[in-house]
Design a protein around this motif. Structure first.
Motif, mmCIF file in Angstrom:
data_model
loop_
_atom_site.group_PDB
_atom_site.id
_atom_site.type_symbol
_atom_site.label_atom_id
_atom_site.label_comp_id
_atom_site.label_asym_id
_atom_site.label_seq_id
_atom_site.Cartn_x
_atom_site.Cartn_y
_atom_site.Cartn_z
ATOM 1 N N PRO A 188 54.479 88.415 -92.553
ATOM 2 C CA PRO A 188 53.122 88.979 -92.566
ATOM 3 C C PRO A 188 52.873 89.840 -91.333
ATOM 4 O O PRO A 188 53.276 89.478 -90.224
ATOM 5 C CB PRO A 188 52.224 87.738 -92.570
ATOM 6 C CG PRO A 188 53.077 86.652 -93.128
ATOM 7 C CD PRO A 188 54.470 86.942 -92.648
ATOM 8 N N ARG A 189 52.202 90.968 -91.533
ATOM 9 C CA ARG A 189 51.985 91.914 -90.432
ATOM 10 C C ARG A 189 50.528 92.369 -90.424
ATOM 11 O O ARG A 189 50.003 92.811 -91.453
ATOM 12 C CB ARG A 189 52.911 93.119 -90.615
ATOM 13 C CG ARG A 189 52.827 94.181 -89.534
ATOM 14 C CD ARG A 189 54.019 95.124 -89.625
ATOM 15 N NE ARG A 189 54.069 95.797 -90.903
ATOM 16 C CZ ARG A 189 53.629 97.049 -91.108
ATOM 17 N NH1 ARG A 189 53.092 97.739 -90.106
ATOM 18 N NH2 ARG A 189 53.720 97.603 -92.304
ATOM 19 N N VAL A 190 49.882 92.252 -89.268
ATOM 20 C CA VAL A 190 48.490 92.687 -89.132
ATOM 21 C C VAL A 190 48.455 94.209 -89.033
ATOM 22 O O VAL A 190 49.014 94.796 -88.109
ATOM 23 C CB VAL A 190 47.830 92.055 -87.893
ATOM 24 C CG1 VAL A 190 46.414 92.620 -87.705
ATOM 25 C CG2 VAL A 190 47.763 90.534 -88.020
ATOM 26 N N LEU A 191 47.793 94.849 -89.996
ATOM 27 C CA LEU A 191 47.628 96.302 -89.974
ATOM 28 C C LEU A 191 46.361 96.701 -89.229
ATOM 29 O O LEU A 191 46.299 97.778 -88.640
ATOM 30 C CB LEU A 191 47.574 96.857 -91.397
ATOM 31 C CG LEU A 191 48.800 96.602 -92.277
ATOM 32 C CD1 LEU A 191 48.608 97.242 -93.643
ATOM 33 C CD2 LEU A 191 50.066 97.140 -91.612
ATOM 34 N N ARG A 192 45.352 95.818 -89.284
ATOM 35 C CA ARG A 192 44.105 96.068 -88.564
ATOM 36 C C ARG A 192 43.434 94.731 -88.289
ATOM 37 O O ARG A 192 43.246 93.934 -89.197
ATOM 38 C CB ARG A 192 43.159 96.938 -89.403
ATOM 39 C CG ARG A 192 41.837 97.259 -88.690
ATOM 40 C CD ARG A 192 40.880 98.013 -89.586
ATOM 41 N NE ARG A 192 40.262 97.150 -90.589
ATOM 42 C CZ ARG A 192 39.552 97.586 -91.631
ATOM 43 N NH1 ARG A 192 39.396 98.882 -91.808
ATOM 44 N NH2 ARG A 192 39.014 96.738 -92.495
ATOM 45 N N GLU A 193 43.108 94.500 -87.032
ATOM 46 C CA GLU A 193 42.370 93.287 -86.708
ATOM 47 C C GLU A 193 40.882 93.586 -86.810
ATOM 48 O O GLU A 193 40.369 94.515 -86.199
ATOM 49 C CB GLU A 193 42.696 92.783 -85.306
ATOM 50 C CG GLU A 193 42.026 91.451 -84.996
ATOM 51 C CD GLU A 193 42.517 90.806 -83.718
ATOM 52 O OE1 GLU A 193 42.048 89.703 -83.397
ATOM 53 O OE2 GLU A 193 43.366 91.411 -83.037
ATOM 54 N N GLY A 194 40.198 92.795 -87.611
ATOM 55 C CA GLY A 194 38.772 92.986 -87.815
ATOM 56 C C GLY A 194 38.004 91.716 -87.552
ATOM 57 O O GLY A 194 38.202 91.047 -86.535
ATOM 58 N N ALA A 195 37.149 91.362 -88.500
ATOM 59 C CA ALA A 195 36.242 90.233 -88.304
ATOM 60 C C ALA A 195 36.959 88.880 -88.247
ATOM 61 O O ALA A 195 36.434 87.927 -87.676
ATOM 62 C CB ALA A 195 35.194 90.226 -89.415
ATOM 63 N N LEU A 196 38.137 88.786 -88.850
ATOM 64 C CA LEU A 196 38.913 87.544 -88.785
ATOM 65 C C LEU A 196 39.944 87.671 -87.663
ATOM 66 O O LEU A 196 40.831 88.526 -87.735
ATOM 67 C CB LEU A 196 39.615 87.281 -90.120
ATOM 68 C CG LEU A 196 40.378 85.965 -90.224
ATOM 69 C CD1 LEU A 196 39.418 84.777 -90.173
ATOM 70 C CD2 LEU A 196 41.197 85.923 -91.512
ATOM 71 N N PRO A 197 39.850 86.845 -86.607
ATOM 72 C CA PRO A 197 40.743 86.990 -85.454
ATOM 73 C C PRO A 197 42.217 86.766 -85.807
ATOM 74 O O PRO A 197 42.553 85.906 -86.629
ATOM 75 C CB PRO A 197 40.255 85.904 -84.485
ATOM 76 C CG PRO A 197 38.872 85.578 -84.925
ATOM 77 C CD PRO A 197 38.860 85.772 -86.411
#
Length: 210
Positions: A188-197
């Motif tokens: 799994p790879r974070v493409l954009r960190e938003g409201a969920l840390p």
């Protein structure tokens, strides 16, 4: 532009919105993170209209909303890690990028074979999906590269002349969009960190996160 108040919709109003969507219309509507552009994701002209409104090349998959795991499994390949994350964080501000099933049109995935999917907390968004009995698009209701809209007035200011219908859901609680997690690769790879840390995702995945 036809504007509806999300908090005071009559049955007739809601049926008008549904009929507009089924006919290939594009609406601006509130989700739980930002205002989105809603359309029938299987209606090619409607999806292409979204790209026109945003002024964006058709190079990225379009985000869609679901209201159940059953609906998710009708459009995407759901691995066990993705299923676990969905159970833990949905409904909520997590978008999972998943391999699309063959029934998903190429114009929706922009030829990538992947699809961004989220189950929102928004009552109105869930009501729409439930009534349509299929997912609805929800890419942000703004020109590409512009700030996401958390008020109907911001949608009007940015894309108002290009939009025929808008549902005003008031001020949304956060300017942060959803966290986008790509589940199509080996890890799994974070493409954009938003409201969920990011930290919450890392903990759920036992640290297996890029």
């Amino acid at each position: 532009m036809r504007i509806f108040d999300a908090f005071h919709l009559s049955n007739g109003d809601f049926n008008e919105i549904l009929a507009f969507l089924k006919a290939g219309g594009v609406i601006g509507f509130p989700t739980d993170t930002a205002y989105g552009l809603g359309a029938d994701p299987f209606h090619e002209a409607a999806v292409r209209r979204i790209f026109e409104i945003k002024g964006r090349l058709e190079s990225k998959p379009v985000l869609v909303l679901v209201d159940s795991m059953e609906l998710l499994c009708q459009i995407a390949v759901v691995s066990e890690p993705a299923r676990m994350l969905a159970r833990q964080f949905w409904p909520g501000p997590l978008t999972l990028v998943l391999p699309a099933l063959p029934n998903v049109p190429r114009f929706l995935t922009a030829g990538t074979g992947a699809l961004g999917v989220r189950w929102p907390k928004s009552d109105f968004a869930n009501r729409l999906v439930h009534a349509l009995e299929r997912p609805i698009t929800a890419t942000s209701a703004n020109k590409s590269g512009h700030q996401t809209a958390t008020r109907a007035s911001e949608v009007i200011e940015d894309i108002g002349p290009d939009l025929e219908m808008l549902i005003d859901g008031g001020q949304l609680p956060s300017a942060e969009g959803s966290t986008i997690l790509d589940m199509t690769g080996p890890s799994p790879r974070v493409l954009r960190e938003g409201a969920l840390p990011r930290e919450m995702l890392a903990a759920a995945l036992d640290g297996n996160l890029q």
